[in-house]
Design a protein around this motif. Structure first.
Motif, PDB file in Angstrom:
ATOM      1  N   THR A 145      -0.968  -1.600  -6.070  1.00 29.50           N
ATOM      2  CA  THR A 145      -2.404  -1.702  -5.787  1.00 29.50           C
ATOM      3  C   THR A 145      -2.744  -2.533  -4.556  1.00 29.50           C
ATOM      4  O   THR A 145      -3.837  -2.391  -4.010  1.00 29.50           O
ATOM      5  N   GLU A 146      -1.846  -3.392  -4.109  1.00 26.73           N
ATOM      6  CA  GLU A 146      -2.139  -4.273  -2.984  1.00 26.73           C
ATOM      7  C   GLU A 146      -1.363  -3.822  -1.743  1.00 26.73           C
ATOM      8  O   GLU A 146      -0.123  -3.865  -1.736  1.00 26.73           O
ATOM      9  N   PRO A 147      -2.058  -3.395  -0.692  1.00 27.82           N
ATOM     10  CA  PRO A 147      -1.376  -2.864   0.498  1.00 27.82           C
ATOM     11  C   PRO A 147      -0.331  -3.810   1.091  1.00 27.82           C
ATOM     12  O   PRO A 147       0.744  -3.360   1.511  1.00 27.82           O
ATOM     13  N   ARG A 148      -0.612  -5.110   1.118  1.00 29.74           N
ATOM     14  CA  ARG A 148       0.354  -6.037   1.703  1.00 29.74           C
ATOM     15  C   ARG A 148       1.633  -6.100   0.875  1.00 29.74           C
ATOM     16  O   ARG A 148       2.739  -6.171   1.420  1.00 29.74           O
ATOM     17  N   ALA A 149       1.493  -6.077  -0.443  1.00 28.74           N
ATOM     18  CA  ALA A 149       2.664  -6.111  -1.315  1.00 28.74           C
ATOM     19  C   ALA A 149       3.470  -4.822  -1.189  1.00 28.74           C
ATOM     20  O   ALA A 149       4.710  -4.845  -1.159  1.00 28.74           O
ATOM     21  N   ILE A 150       2.770  -3.708  -1.120  1.00 29.32           N
ATOM     22  CA  ILE A 150       3.448  -2.415  -0.950  1.00 29.32           C
ATOM     23  C   ILE A 150       4.232  -2.405   0.356  1.00 29.32           C
ATOM     24  O   ILE A 150       5.404  -2.017   0.401  1.00 29.32           O
ATOM     25  N   ARG A 151       3.575  -2.835   1.435  1.00 27.50           N
ATOM     26  CA  ARG A 151       4.233  -2.843   2.750  1.00 27.50           C
ATOM     27  C   ARG A 151       5.444  -3.771   2.757  1.00 27.50           C
ATOM     28  O   ARG A 151       6.504  -3.429   3.295  1.00 27.50           O
TER      29      ARG A 151
END
Length: 278
Positions: free
Chosen positions: A141-147
């Motif tokens: 759900t969190e773009p920074r964590a995914i990246r």
């Protein structure tokens, strides 16, 4: 270009099986050409046991073997040299059949722990492929964590394994097996991005086969696209009771093959002789 399909185990009380346990993997391998190695999470098998697995399967058969829980859950990828060495030595007889080593991390393993994962991946031998399954909501759900996770995995040429339970959680459970799964399986958003040329998918349907098939439609299209891109995916089909899992896995393969005509068919299963009284 090849699609491998399989189940969460190679033996089940409701499946047709040979009389001797020693032949069950060989029989399963005529139905499906991949299997999840969930038992290795609980204990590292004896090397002789693994050698028997190799003897029952073709070199093209795929084992996706889960790392022991002492490595992933108890020690959380830190100070794991000895148990990891023991595990790698035990599975050596599989040779190319050890398609990927599956690093399933607990739900408490968060974005803050990704540097630990990166260091762990960087220390692993290059003789194996690696695939990581995470269950912390932030990774979906969190773009920074995914990246952050994608960059860490890509740097190590490791895959991200999605466990798609979205179809399962669409409506309330209707059987004992579904009620049990309802309390145990992770509820995570759908992820369908491949990081390598050998993506791995775990899909959970329902005990009703029609609903399982309905829920995997998107994966049929995604898998067909991966094959057209030159990737070789592995898809594992689960249901709460797993009673029809081998047949469903073969059906999934057939549906993808209908969209990708160049894909080879699975071999015909070995027939099981009926039990007799004498």
């Amino acid at each position: 270009m090849r699609l491998h399909v399989g189940c969460a185990m190679w033996t089940h009380r409701s499946w047709p099986q040979p009389r001797t346990p020693q032949e069950r993997l060989r029989h399963y391998a005529s139905w499906c050409d991949a299997v999840e190695g969930n038992t290795t999470f609980y204990a590292t098998p004896a090397r002789d046991t693994v050698a028997s697995w190799a003897a029952q399967t073709d070199p093209s058969f795929r084992f996706v073997l889960k790392l022991p829980k002492v490595v992933t859950h108890e020690r959380r990828l830190t100070d794991v040299t000895d148990p990891l060495r023991a595990f790698l030595d035990a599975i050596e007889p599989l040779g190319p059949r050890a398609h990927a080593l599956w690093i399933q991390l607990p739900g408490s393993f968060s974005p803050a722990d990704v540097p630990t994962l990166g260091r762990f991946l960087g220390q692993l031998p290059h003789s194996h492929r690696y695939a990581v399954e995470v269950r912390h909501q932030a990774f979906f759900t969190e773009p920074r964590a995914i990246r952050l996770l994608e960059e860490t995995l890509t740097a190590a040429s490791a895959e991200w394994i999605p466990f798609d339970t979205t179809a399962f959680f669409t409506t309330p459970p209707t059987s004992d097996a579904e009620r049990d799964a309802w309390t145990k399986k992770p509820r995570l958003p759908l992820r369908s991005v491949a990081l390598t040329d050998r993506p791995i998918v775990r899909y959970l349907g329902r005990d009703d086969s029609a609903r399982t098939v309905q829920g995997w439609r998107r994966w049929v299209e995604i898998t067909a696209d991966w094959l057209r891109e030159g990737r070789s995916p592995t898809v594992f089909v689960h249901t709460p009771d797993n009673a029809d899992a081998p047949q469903l896995a073969r059906r999934f393969h057939d549906e993808v093959r209908a969209r990708v005509p160049g894909l080879d068919a699975l071999p015909e299963p070995i027939p099981v002789e009926p039990l007799t009284l004498f």
